[in-house]
Motif scaffolding. Structure first.
Motif, PDB file in Angstrom:
ATOM      1  N   ALA A 154      -7.138   4.178   5.175  1.00 31.77           N
ATOM      2  CA  ALA A 154      -8.340   3.385   4.858  1.00 31.77           C
ATOM      3  C   ALA A 154      -9.128   4.000   3.703  1.00 31.77           C
ATOM      4  O   ALA A 154      -9.497   3.284   2.762  1.00 31.77           O
ATOM      5  CB  ALA A 154      -9.210   3.236   6.094  1.00 31.77           C
ATOM      6  N   PRO A 155      -9.393   5.319   3.691  1.00 32.40           N
ATOM      7  CA  PRO A 155     -10.091   5.880   2.533  1.00 32.40           C
ATOM      8  C   PRO A 155      -9.292   5.757   1.234  1.00 32.40           C
ATOM      9  O   PRO A 155      -9.870   5.548   0.169  1.00 32.40           O
ATOM     10  CB  PRO A 155     -10.292   7.351   2.900  1.00 32.40           C
ATOM     11  N   TYR A 156      -7.967   5.850   1.326  1.00 33.53           N
ATOM     12  CA  TYR A 156      -7.155   5.685   0.125  1.00 33.53           C
ATOM     13  C   TYR A 156      -7.235   4.255  -0.393  1.00 33.53           C
ATOM     14  O   TYR A 156      -7.289   4.021  -1.597  1.00 33.53           O
ATOM     15  CB  TYR A 156      -5.696   6.074   0.404  1.00 33.53           C
ATOM     16  N   ALA A 157      -7.287   3.292   0.520  1.00 34.59           N
ATOM     17  CA  ALA A 157      -7.446   1.890   0.122  1.00 34.59           C
ATOM     18  C   ALA A 157      -8.810   1.668  -0.531  1.00 34.59           C
ATOM     19  O   ALA A 157      -8.925   0.900  -1.490  1.00 34.59           O
ATOM     20  CB  ALA A 157      -7.270   0.980   1.329  1.00 34.59           C
ATOM     21  N   VAL A 158      -9.834   2.358  -0.028  1.00 38.49           N
ATOM     22  CA  VAL A 158     -11.162   2.284  -0.654  1.00 38.49           C
ATOM     23  C   VAL A 158     -11.093   2.835  -2.076  1.00 38.49           C
ATOM     24  O   VAL A 158     -11.674   2.252  -3.003  1.00 38.49           O
ATOM     25  CB  VAL A 158     -12.212   3.041   0.196  1.00 38.49           C
ATOM     26  N   CYS A 159     -10.378   3.918  -2.262  1.00 38.70           N
ATOM     27  CA  CYS A 159     -10.224   4.493  -3.604  1.00 38.70           C
ATOM     28  C   CYS A 159      -9.498   3.516  -4.538  1.00 38.70           C
ATOM     29  O   CYS A 159      -9.876   3.369  -5.703  1.00 38.70           O
ATOM     30  CB  CYS A 159      -9.469   5.816  -3.534  1.00 38.70           C
ATOM     31  N   MET A 160      -8.462   2.872  -4.037  1.00 36.22           N
ATOM     32  CA  MET A 160      -7.740   1.871  -4.839  1.00 36.22           C
ATOM     33  C   MET A 160      -8.669   0.722  -5.229  1.00 36.22           C
ATOM     34  O   MET A 160      -8.648   0.256  -6.369  1.00 36.22           O
ATOM     35  CB  MET A 160      -6.549   1.321  -4.056  1.00 36.22           C
TER      36      MET A 160
END
Length: 179
Positions: A154-160
């Motif tokens: 989820a945090p990686y998706a936020v970064c994307m």
């Protein structure tokens, strides 16, 4: 006035030595890119690269694709044996490219406001997203001993999403500036 602290995933991430090291590598790359761009002469490859990158905001699709590719590169570095070295090089390369683009524009006499607005404001989102993504990949490799980013999806998706938003913001600024 009392300061309120709201803990979260990114709060713990920015306090890691890996994140601080990646920030230092980004700044080293930015310094090198800035100096290279200011000293670039006519017919230099730095001017060609800066010209290609300056056309990117006018094409929103390619800008978003480029921003997402920057964030996909840490995932490609993760399973490799020298992942921390490659993540550091990635942070330095992003700093180099960003500073080169801005400094070439300033060195060519285009003024300071346009390059800082078109590249600097969206870079606040994209650079922080890249550094957080690189730190997540680095930390997941250290804790699990191998590539295990399941807890950080989820945090990686936020970064994307932040990277894509920064590319759209850059395209919007370029469109407004050309009016």
């Amino acid at each position: 006035m009392n300061k309120q602290h709201i803990p979260g995933f990114f709060d713990a991430l920015v306090r890691t030595p890996a994140f601080l090291f990646l920030c230092a590598m980004f700044l080293c790359g930015a310094l090198a890119g800035g100096l290279t761009g200011l000293h670039a002469g006519e017919g230099d490859s730095a001017l060609t690269l800066a010209a290609l990158l300056s056309e990117l905001p006018r094409q929103a699709f390619y800008g978003v694709l480029c921003a997402v590719v920057w964030l996909a590169l840490p995932l490609l570095c993760a399973p490799l044996r020298a992942a921390p070295l490659l993540l550091s090089a990635l942070a330095a390369a992003r700093g180099f490219v960003l500073a080169l683009t801005v400094s070439v524009s300033i060195g060519q006499g285009e003024g300071v406001l346009l390059p800082l607005t078109a590249a600097g404001l969206p870079a606040v989102l994209s650079v922080s997203a890249l550094l957080a993504a690189c730190a997540m990949v680095w930390q997941s490799g250290e804790t699990a001993g191998r590539f295990a980013l399941r807890a950080c999806r989820a945090p990686y998706a936020v970064c994307m999403a932040l990277a894509a938003l920064s590319a759209l913001l850059r395209a919007g600024i370029a469109a407004l500036w050309s009016l």
